[in-house]
Design an enzyme around this catalytic site. Structure first.
Site, PDB file in Angstrom:
ATOM      1  N   GLU A 109      27.880  34.912  34.745  1.00 32.60           N
ATOM      2  CA  GLU A 109      28.587  35.731  35.714  1.00 32.60           C
ATOM      3  C   GLU A 109      27.847  35.936  37.042  1.00 32.60           C
ATOM      4  O   GLU A 109      28.487  36.019  38.096  1.00 32.60           O
ATOM      5  CB  GLU A 109      28.901  37.104  35.097  1.00 32.60           C
ATOM      6  CG  GLU A 109      29.889  37.056  33.951  1.00 32.60           C
ATOM      7  CD  GLU A 109      31.286  36.649  34.401  1.00 32.60           C
ATOM      8  OE1 GLU A 109      31.627  36.867  35.582  1.00 32.60           O
ATOM      9  OE2 GLU A 109      32.028  36.093  33.580  1.00 32.60           O
ATOM     10  N   SER A 383      76.740  28.390  14.854  1.00 29.92           N
ATOM     11  CA  SER A 383      78.091  28.767  15.308  1.00 29.92           C
ATOM     12  C   SER A 383      78.108  29.966  16.242  1.00 29.92           C
ATOM     13  O   SER A 383      79.161  30.280  16.797  1.00 29.92           O
ATOM     14  CB  SER A 383      78.979  29.057  14.086  1.00 29.92           C
ATOM     15  OG  SER A 383      79.252  27.856  13.393  1.00 29.92           O
TER      16      SER A 383
END
Length: 898
Positions: A109, A383
């Site tokens: 970092e 359906s």
């Protein structure tokens, strides 16, 4: 002259000197202008930066020590959860951090963390270069100190103001706190994914370790690499990406001298899955499935925002009561009898009127890291696609009625035989019957009639994009996949008068120090109100009479549609979509590996819907679906094709009520059960010159009507003379001195109406009985009694010519109120006419077939079966005019306009 030349020379020298003097001030002016502009810019920029710095928040120690988490609120603005709750955050001190973890974090970092003043000028220069070439925000230069500031006081929004404030506060933080304290803040504040804040909680979540000193090098490398993209590098869900990230961190540690190359290579051999704790499961957040969708929505609607870090106030659409009902139904201890442990279910509940998501059931006993079966799956819809791909578009674009007739028969599409769920065909059926009984053949025919382009457009308006459109999409058998949240939103539009709302979980977001963002999507018109109402009405029949009866709730105005899919003779998916004017619910059930469902598995969606909708609707008024003025409800004669209005003679058992668009409603009255009107103004005159009798009569509309003429001579049996379309007949070579009693009745060419009563006319031929009447050779008709009495003049005829005629018989037909009527000819004598009627009836059948693609009508039920109001007959009825139209020249209107 000399003085004059000297003067000119002097003037030239003076002009040159003047030019030189003028040139120097111009150059100085340019330099001065540049200096002044630069100074102004510097002052302006400095002033702007000064303003940014003056408006920066103050360093608050409480915010430095506590993660600035987001809070989530329900539909009533009550707090649901703090996404950084204490149970997921365990504080550690700098001394608790092992050297291997500190080295991994610093190398990854902020490698110059212990050397800079809170900001790293070398990283800033590199970031500025990247931002110039790739745009602002392309690369960051944030140090660990800056990340602490950003997560404590600022947002993730990439602006110059935020960056200036971040750098200013970082310098100030570095001045007021030691490097060790700042690193400690960072390690406690960072979000590591899987709901874990702070490195201590992350170590427990991923490795099951309470003591950080027990962390290995690869474990420390993973923890150092996670904060950049915690969700993407989550080792439980993405072990390959996590492995790549570990290797990157190890390489950085070697680069900055934290470990040797040999140590890095040894650590890279570790399998990610082997170093994870198998017993540590993600800790459950209240309403996990719903919160997961909220996170996704916030990320999509707010660029760069992070729900776990940015201190947002997120106001959702969650109804806790609905969510708890869903979770109870999906729990292993709930009321549903699950066939096995592998079967899964997803549930979505939305507000019909707004699209607000009220509850999400991500699966059985759902936890946040699992696949969300309500939002993440893509499965065939079965359906449940029929209202979306077939009947909805047909009503919207073709304005078909709920009575619209489709022939359910053996059918083939692209070389594939289309079958119904029970491999039976029912002949002519109505759209209502076909949809409520979930028949496949009528659905495909309806889609083909309306056209694929319009069907795809209709589905798109409901938030469903059709992939590789094929006719089988009429019953959800194509390539398109959907999830319950999509389907709940789509069906809600039918219950919301055609208005579609994209389902959403977040109403608004409050960003600290900024404005409130309204995230509700805009409603869109997906269809006309007449389409929405007619589909809803047909789907109410599905619930009361059709495939959805098991989910029907007595007394509640609801509509719904079932659906299953087929794959290699198995059903891997089962659906139920149901809605009222308040709620829309979609439920899917199936297996991850697409295994076939048992009947018990197929029934689960209906078993969930009924108690769920019942609980949601308790104590809440549920209005019925609103019928718009563009829809009319009409009684029609069942079996008529095209649709016809019932006559006064139509049996009540053959009358059905259906819905029609006002521009496409039937206007003709059926004659199938109606008796034709008798002929009128009938006259008969004898011509001595031609020795013949001329008959004439009047009649209204003669379409589909012929006239049968019979005669009785001297009281003998009636026999048929002829059947004609004319309103006149001629009888030649009559017998002298005989009495002729004629009977004329109207008959239906198609056989759809009963023949009229006979109208009689008597003609007395003068003279002595002589030559017989010349008529075509026919079998003797059945005797038909006389319907007339002689006039006074006729009573003077010789008695022997009137021996079979009562003296008081009048020359008029029997009263219509009596049962008297000249009898029909005997079976043999009328054979030719009867065959003609049968032929006409056959022509009518052909006509019915030809009219199939117009607004047809006919059977609402199965052939040979009784289905309540859906009783059916396969008898076809050609179009007939209404009886006795006064204006026979008026153009005939169709039963339903194209």
């Amino acid at each position: 002259m000399a003085n004059e030349g000297q003067s000119r020379t002097a003037r030239r020298n003076q002009m040159k000197a003047s030019k030189k003097k003028k040139g120097k001030p111009l150059f100085k002016k340019i330099l001065l202008t540049i200096f002044i502009v630069g100074l102004v810019l510097m002052i302006g920029t400095g002033g702007l930066f000064a303003y940014y710095i003056s408006s920066a928040p103050k360093l608050d120690e409480s915010q430095l020590s506590t993660p600035f988490s987001s809070k989530v609120y329900d539909m009533n603005d009550k707090l649901i959860t703090d996404l950084a709750g204490a149970e997921r955050r365990t504080k550690v001190t700098y001394d608790d951090l092992p050297p291997v973890l500190k080295d991994a974090v610093i190398a990854t970092e902020d490698s110059r963390f212990y050397d800079h003043i809170g900001i790293d000028f070398r990283r800033i220069v590199a970031a500025v270069g990247a931002n110039i070439t790739s745009g602002f925000g392309a690369e960051g230069a944030s140090t660990i100190t800056q990340q602490v500031v950003k997560r404590s006081f600022l947002t993730s929004k990439k602006t110059i103001e935020r960056k200036v404030q971040e750098q200013y506060l970082a310098i100030k933080l570095d001045q007021e706190y030691s490097k060790e304290k700042i690193l400690e803040m960072y390690m406690n504040k960072i979000y590591y994914g899987a709901g874990a804040y702070g490195v201590s909680e992350a170590a427990k979540t991923y490795f099951g370790k309470e003591d950080l000193s027990e962390l290995t090098l690869p474990q420390a490398a993973l923890l150092a690499g996670l904060p950049q993209r915690p969700s993407a590098y989550n080792p439980f869900e993405n072990p390959d990406l996590a492995k790549d990230r570990i290797n990157t961190v190890l390489n950085l540690m070697v680069m900055h001298g934290k470990i040797t190359e040999q140590e890095a290579e040894e650590a890279k051999k570790t399998d990610v899955k082997d170093m994870l704790d198998k017993t540590e499961t993600e800790k459950e957040t209240p309403y996990d499935a719903f919160i997961k969708k909220v996170k996704e929505e916030v990320k999509a609607k707010m660029d760069g925002a992070d729900i776990h870090r940015d201190g947002l106030k997120i106001y959702t659409t969650l109804d806790p009561k609905a969510q708890e009902s869903v979770q109870e139904l999906l729990s292993s201890d709930g009321p549903i009898s699950w066939p096995d442990e592998e079967i899964q279910t997803g549930v979505a509940v939305t507000d019909t009127k707004t699209g607000a998501v009220r509850a999400i059931g991500g699966g059985r006993d759902y936890q946040g890291s699992n696949l969300n079966y309500a939002t993440d799956i893509t499965r065939q819809a079965g359906s449940t696609f029929k209202p979306i791909m077939a009947y909805g578009p047909a009503i919207e674009y073709n304005k078909i009625s709920t009575y619209h007739q489709i022939k359910d028969e053996e059918y083939e599409v692209n070389g594939k035989d289309i079958n119904n769920f029970d491999n039976r065909f029912r002949g002519w059926v109505s759209a209502r019957y076909a949809l409520s009984r979930s028949l496949n053949v009528p659905a495909i025919k309806t889609l083909q009639d309306v056209g694929m382009d319009q069907a795809v457009e209709f589905a798109s308006g409901l938030g469903i994009d059709i992939e590789n459109p094929q006719p089988v999409e009429a019953y959800g058998g194509g390539a398109t996949g959907v999830n319950p949240l999509q389907m709940a939103g789509a069906f809600a539009a039918f219950g919301n008068e055609g208005v579609y709302n994209e389902p959403y979980t977040v109403r608004k977001i409050e960003v600290p120090g900024e404005d409130t963002l309204d995230t509700k999507p805009e409603p869109k018109s997906a269809m006309n109100s007449y389409t929405a109402y007619m589909i809803s009405d047909m789907l109410q029949t599905t619930m009361s009479e059709g495939s959805g009866q098991a989910a029907n709730i007595s007394g509640l105005p609801e509509a719904g549609k079932t659906g299953t899919t087929n794959r290699e003779d198995t059903a891997p998916d089962s659906w139920f979509n149901g809605y009222t004017t308040n709620y829309s619910i979609s439920i899917w059930t199936g297996y991850n590996d697409m295994s076939g469902l048992s009947q018990a598995g197929k029934d689960i969606p209906k078993q969930i819907f009924k108690p769920l909708m019942t609980q949601l609707s308790e104590g809440k008024e549920t209005a019925d679906f609103n019928k718009p003025e563009s829809v009319v409800q009409l009684e029609v004669e069942e079996g008529s094709r095209p649709a016809k209005l019932p006559s006064s003679n139509t049996p009540q058992s053959r009358v059905v009520t259906e819905l029609f668009h006002v521009d496409n409603q039937p206007s003709k009255v059926s004659k199938k059960f109606k008796q034709l009107d008798p002929v009128s103004s009938m006259t008969g005159e004898y011509s001595e010159e031609s020795n013949s009798i001329e008959l004439n009569w009047s009649y209204g509309d003669t379409e589909d009507v012929s006239f049968q003429v019979s005669v009785s001579i001297d009281g003998g049996e009636y026999r048929e003379l002829t059947t004609t379309k004319d309103k006149s007949a001629s009888v030649s070579n009559v017998q002298q001195g005989s009495t002729y009693q004629f009977a004329v009745k109207a008959i239906s060419d198609s056989g759809e109406a009963e023949s009229s009563e006979s109208t009689g006319e008597r003609v007395q031929v003068p003279g002595v009985q002589g030559n017989p009447l010349e008529t075509p050779e026919e079998e003797s008709p059945e005797e038909e009694p006389s319907t007339e009495e002689p006039s006074e003049e006729e009573e003077q005829a010789p008695e022997e010519n009137n021996e079979d005629t009562p003296d008081n018989e009048e020359d008029t037909p029997p009263d219509e109120g009596t049962d008297e009527e000249p009898p029909a000819p005997e079976e043999g004598s009328g054979e030719g006419n009867e065959n003609n009627q049968d032929d006409n009836s056959g022509e009518g059948n052909d006509q019915g077939n030809e009219n199939q693609n117009s607004e047809n009508s006919g059977n609402n039920g199965e052939s040979g079966e009784s289905e309540g109001s859906e009783d059916s007959t396969n008898e076809e009825s050609p179009e007939e005019p209404a009886p006795e139209q006064p204006n026979t020249d008026e153009q005939e209107s169709t039963d339903e306009a194209a």
